[in-house]
Design an enzyme around this catalytic site. Sequence first.
Site, PDB file in Angstrom:
ATOM      1  N   SER A 174       0.839  -1.197   0.000  1.00  0.00           N
ATOM      2  CA  SER A 174       0.000   0.000   0.000  1.00  0.00           C
ATOM      3  C   SER A 174       0.879   1.254   0.000  1.00  0.00           C
ATOM      4  CB  SER A 174      -0.947  -0.045   1.206  1.00  0.00           C
ATOM      5  OG  SER A 174      -1.931   0.946   1.120  1.00  0.00           O
ATOM      6  N   ASP A 228      -9.751  -2.755  -6.588  1.00  0.00           N
ATOM      7  CA  ASP A 228      -9.233  -2.127  -5.371  1.00  0.00           C
ATOM      8  C   ASP A 228      -9.694  -0.675  -5.329  1.00  0.00           C
ATOM      9  OD1 ASP A 228      -7.768  -1.029  -3.301  1.00  0.00           O
ATOM     10  OD2 ASP A 228      -5.819  -1.731  -4.020  1.00  0.00           O
ATOM     11  N   HIS A 279      -8.055  -4.554  -1.699  1.00  0.00           N
ATOM     12  CA  HIS A 279      -6.839  -3.886  -1.237  1.00  0.00           C
ATOM     13  C   HIS A 279      -6.176  -4.745  -0.162  1.00  0.00           C
ATOM     14  CE1 HIS A 279      -4.213  -0.438  -0.745  1.00  0.00           C
ATOM     15  NE2 HIS A 279      -4.359  -0.519   0.570  1.00  0.00           N
TER      16      HIS A 279
END
Length: 411
Positions: free
Chosen positions: A220, A346, A375
Amino acid sequence: MRLLETDLQVLTRELSLYLEIQVPAGLFGSGVGLSLVLGFTAAFACYYLNSIAKKPQLVTGSESFSRFLQEHCPVVTETYCPTVWCWEGRVQTLLRPFITSRPPVEYRNELIKTTDGGQISLDWFDNNDSICFPDASTRPTILLLPGLTGTSKESYILHMIQQSEMLGYRCVVFNNRGTAGETLLTPRTYCAANTEDLEAVIHHLHNMHASAPFMAAGVSMGGMLLLNYLGQTGRETPLMAAAIFSAGWNVFESAESLEKPLNWLLFNYYLTTCLQSSINRHRQMLEKLFDMNLVMKAKTIREFDKQFTSVMFGYCTVDDYYVDASPYRKLKSIGIPVLCLNSLDDVFSPGHAIPIETAKQNPNVALVLTSYGGHIGFLEGMWPRKCTYMDRVFKQFVQAVFEHGNKICSM
């Protein structure tokens, strides 16, 4: 795929037996209801196998990188079968932290000083029991970068360490300033665009184990930070390669997606409160430079970045910060092999914002794009507690890099 079909057949048979035993009369007993249930199950199985379970798109900038991955990291060419009862992106994202296990990991903590008077917390998993690499000086090392508010305690980090332990590797987790319980010594935290702390950590680790093969993996925001670092350094880095998971490629598109009503309710507001909680612990230090009452009123990540992050790192506007923080702008300059896994559903990194065409222009870049997975989700199996598709990609790629590094680094 054959295993999945067998699982669905077993599920259908067990459901049939249950209904026959528990509901012997009435609508189901007559066979009508049972036929409806079995018909629905069969229809769902067909839909799942034809529309949900798919091979990922493999986008590479060179045929040699593609062949390398097909030979040494075959998971990127296999059909990804999301968990049949939660394949949708939002659901996978929400459930992963609660469903996946948390492997026990014992860390050794190290605090290193920075040139501005601050400190960075590193959590080491030395893996001194490694059979394959008993010599610590040459034991392969993986630097792990967690997400926006993440630390070494995140389940996805623990799973990466578990996979690395099996292979005999050493891991070091880079905790962003102020996130892992350490004292904030200066009024400065972190952001996706400023790579100074990451550079300091990378050179610190390399100087400690100069003979050890060295790579990094970012998740991320950790992936965004790593990509921005690689885009700035090109080939001038001690890292052999890098793996990136669920990075947001265009921060403007990510922010817009997360500000849609449902996404704001499910993710944006919660992450904003997590950011506020993280800095509120250091309020006495940060009040020297910021109106903390104003920062605490933010209701979105963009508002938080406007009042806090962009100001801290000297940007005139939050838009200026978002331009600098978006990794797609630096993708062409990456000079070492990088594998990037994203899901097209996502909400943190919308599929239309993934720089596919730009990736094709850099022979060092490979994108692995799944249709589902959310995600940092990538759940698979009927009860996905242990290993996710992301974990398997991580394990095979780091092993490929460390065991066949000559091939990948000579591309």
